[in-house]
Design an enzyme around this catalytic site. Structure first.
Site, PDB file in Angstrom:
ATOM      1  N   LYS A  84       0.852  -1.191   0.000  1.00  0.00           N
ATOM      2  CA  LYS A  84       0.000   0.000   0.000  1.00  0.00           C
ATOM      3  C   LYS A  84       0.888   1.242   0.000  1.00  0.00           C
ATOM      4  O   LYS A  84       1.935   1.248   0.674  1.00  0.00           O
ATOM      5  CB  LYS A  84      -0.895  -0.035   1.244  1.00  0.00           C
ATOM      6  CG  LYS A  84      -1.876   1.108   1.379  1.00  0.00           C
ATOM      7  CD  LYS A  84      -2.757   0.905   2.623  1.00  0.00           C
ATOM      8  CE  LYS A  84      -3.771   2.005   2.817  1.00  0.00           C
ATOM      9  NZ  LYS A  84      -4.612   1.805   4.008  1.00  0.00           N
ATOM     10  N   SER A 159      -9.526   1.957   3.219  1.00  0.00           N
ATOM     11  CA  SER A 159      -8.688   2.672   2.293  1.00  0.00           C
ATOM     12  C   SER A 159      -7.714   1.787   1.514  1.00  0.00           C
ATOM     13  O   SER A 159      -7.156   2.249   0.517  1.00  0.00           O
ATOM     14  CB  SER A 159      -7.882   3.723   3.063  1.00  0.00           C
ATOM     15  OG  SER A 159      -7.046   3.124   4.019  1.00  0.00           O
ATOM     16  N   SER A 183      -9.633  -0.436   7.403  1.00  0.00           N
ATOM     17  CA  SER A 183      -9.138  -0.310   6.029  1.00  0.00           C
ATOM     18  C   SER A 183      -8.553  -1.562   5.410  1.00  0.00           C
ATOM     19  O   SER A 183      -8.291  -1.588   4.214  1.00  0.00           O
ATOM     20  CB  SER A 183      -8.075   0.779   5.960  1.00  0.00           C
ATOM     21  OG  SER A 183      -8.711   2.007   5.807  1.00  0.00           O
TER      22      SER A 183
HETATM   23  N1  GLN Z   1     -12.751   4.348   6.755  1.00  0.00           N
HETATM   24  C1  GLN Z   1     -12.039   4.673   7.956  1.00  0.00           C
HETATM   25  C2  GLN Z   1     -11.546   6.099   7.908  1.00  0.00           C
HETATM   26  O1  GLN Z   1     -11.710   6.720   6.900  1.00  0.00           O
HETATM   27  C3  GLN Z   1     -10.910   3.703   8.167  1.00  0.00           C
HETATM   28  C4  GLN Z   1      -9.661   4.082   7.495  1.00  0.00           C
HETATM   29  C5  GLN Z   1      -8.524   3.194   7.843  1.00  0.00           C
HETATM   30  O2  GLN Z   1      -8.685   2.166   8.497  1.00  0.00           O
HETATM   31  N2  GLN Z   1      -7.348   3.611   7.450  1.00  0.00           N
HETATM   32  O3  GLN Z   1     -11.016   6.584   8.856  1.00  0.00           O
END
Ligand code: GLN
Length: 485
Positions: A84, A159, A183
């Site tokens: 990532k 994400s 994410s």
């Molecule tokens: N969707 C969550 C956020 O936007 C989780 C993001 C993540 O785990 N990096 O904070």
């Protein structure tokens, strides 16, 4: 396209290694196969950079090593991974999918990358994600949205959407993602792969671009639980460069034996939640039924904090993000606006142009909740809510092996659908955030499909450092005969 239409060459490293050993497969040929898959699926936009030549050369070198001294190769020999775009890899760009880090090349590798390479893994490329890992759809990226290979123009989740699609479409065997509020698990659920987030501190965060430091953990996206366990075994453990990396002994996670009936809790409030999609509800109930038939105890337990999880999470993570992201000021590295006349204007223009709308929204929200007049009302209160959630979650896990729920209350939605309504997007994280609030491990495994072949994932959470039983049971759950919708 449905999930079953995607043909996957290998779903676990042990099969790759068996074929490498028997001579049925060569490592350079495997890398070429994955590079071909990357090209064939490039329209999905999962990769932001492919290290084709480097991966080919490394495959040659490792192949040679294997032929000369087969017993000298590392545990990840044959594993091709993607990273990532928030994980540092020396001599390679890392940008958090943001303009503010445009052209930035990492000077060192994250501890996880060092550990993978030391065991002879091959890094094939850098994958797309939501900017600074903020998002649930992978639409919020300077490289453009990632598309789920399943369904028509559906989001892959976020994400770590690029990681999930990279594994889903067989462009690599595994991908590293990061999980601050879901994410890794939510995109795994949307794409039909396995997503695992360990206990907070189980894996070093050194070299992970920080979003919310008391929540962030590196996690894995794989086809099999066995590979998630192997990667964890290789990556876990203390690290001199991260004082929050735990000293807790690293267990043999690859021992996936679980030979007793499990005691599993679920929250009635979750399965009756108004946000829960009808198909997700039916499939969750079927999974519970299946586990009961198999002799496990699955019981509803009260949990009163479900509706407080998201507000508390978005107060705390934005507060931490506002501090973490203050380092991106255009002075030392990354993007800098060249027209600004003085220092203040340089900061202002650089940050205005460098960050996406969503990232700016969170920096402003985080700055607000930490500001003198509001600190107690928002940040202080959210900390107290976190404590309550932590205590109640751990109390349940003293009595039960696992807490089970769907990873997402809704199936993947069409690209663009929730863009205008950030709060609707935030609510989609309702089931994954709890594990990060409590610092406990969690895993999402595919459990059948919804209508039209849309993947469906169930999440298991376990007590702190209980990764071994969690992985073992997840492997078993994954392999049960789940009927589709
Ligand atoms: N969707 C969550 C956020 O936007 C989780 C993001 C993540 O785990 N990096 O904070």
């Amino acid at each position: 396209m449905s999930l079953s239409d995607l043909s996957i060459l290998y779903t676990r490293l042990s099969d790759v290694q068996a074929d490498l050993k028997s001579g049925a497969l060569s490592l350079p040929a495997l890398v070429d196969y994955y590079l071909g898959r990357i090209e064939a699926t490039s329209a999905l936009n999962a990769y932001v950079e492919v290290y084709a030549e480097e991966a080919r050369m490394r495959a040659q070198v490792l192949d040679q090593k294997f032929r000369e001294q087969p017993e000298a190769v590392g545990r990840l020999f044959g594993m091709v991974v993607s990273l990532k775009d928030v994980i540092c890899h020396a001599g390679h760009e890392v940008t958090a999918a943001s303009k503010i880090l445009e052209g930035f090349e990492s000077l060192y590798s994250a501890t996880v990358v060092e550990r993978l390479l030391a065991e002879d893994a091959i890094v094939i490329g850098r994958v797309n994600c939501d900017q600074f890992a903020m998002g649930s759809t992978n639409e919020n990226s300077v490289y453009g949205p990632v598309q789920n290979a399943v369904g028509d123009q559906l989001v892959p989740g976020g994400s770590s959407g690029g990681s999930a699609v990279a594994v889903q479409t067989d462009t690599c065997l595994a991908s590293l993602g990061s999980d601050t509020g879901g994410s890794v698990r939510q995109p795994a659920s949307f794409c039909g792969v396995v997503g695992m987030k360990p206990t907070y501190g189980r894996i070093s965060r050194y070299g992970l671009l920080a979003y919310a430091s008391s929540f962030d953990q590196i996690g894995t996206l794989t086809h099999s639980v066995a590979d998630a366990a192997l990667l964890l075994e290789v990556m876990a453990g203390p690290d001199d460069y991260d004082s929050t990396a735990s000293q807790h002994p690293v267990e043999s996670y690859t021992d996936l034996s679980f030979d007793r009936p499990a005691k599993i809790a679920y929250f009635a409030a979750a399965l009756e939640h108004e946000q829960l999609h009808a198909e997700v509800k039916v499939r969750s109930a079927k999974t519970i039924q299946l586990l009961r038939q198999e002799g496990h105890t699955v019981e509803a337990v009260p949990f009163d904090y479900l509706d407080f999880i998201i507000p508390a999470y978005y107060v705390l993570t934005t507060a931490e993000a506002s501090a973490n992201l203050s380092r991106y000021d255009g002075i030392r590295y990354g993007y800098r606006n060249q027209e600004a006349g003085d220092l203040l204007e340089t900061y202002r223009k650089t940050r205005t142009e460098g960050f996406s709308e969503e990232v700016k929204r969170r920096i402003m929200l985080g700055t607000f909740v930490l500001s003198a007049g509001y600190y107690d009302a928002y940040y202080g209160k959210a900390q107290r809510v976190r404590r309550l959630i932590y205590e109640r979650t751990r109390e349940i896990l003293q009595e039960y092996d696992f807490i089970m729920m769907p990873a997402s209350p809704v199936p993947p939605w069409p690209i663009g659908e929730k863009n205008e309504d950030p709060v609707a997007m935030y609510l989609a994280d309702i089931f994954t955030v709890q594990a990060n609030m409590a610092g406990i491990p969690a895993i999402c495994v595919p459990c059948g499909e919804l209508q039209n072949g849309i993947p469906f994932g169930i999440q298991l959470m376990a007590d702190q450092f209980a990764e071994r039983p969690m992985l073992a049971f997840a492997d078993y759950l994954h392999q049960l005969p789940h009927k589709s919708f």
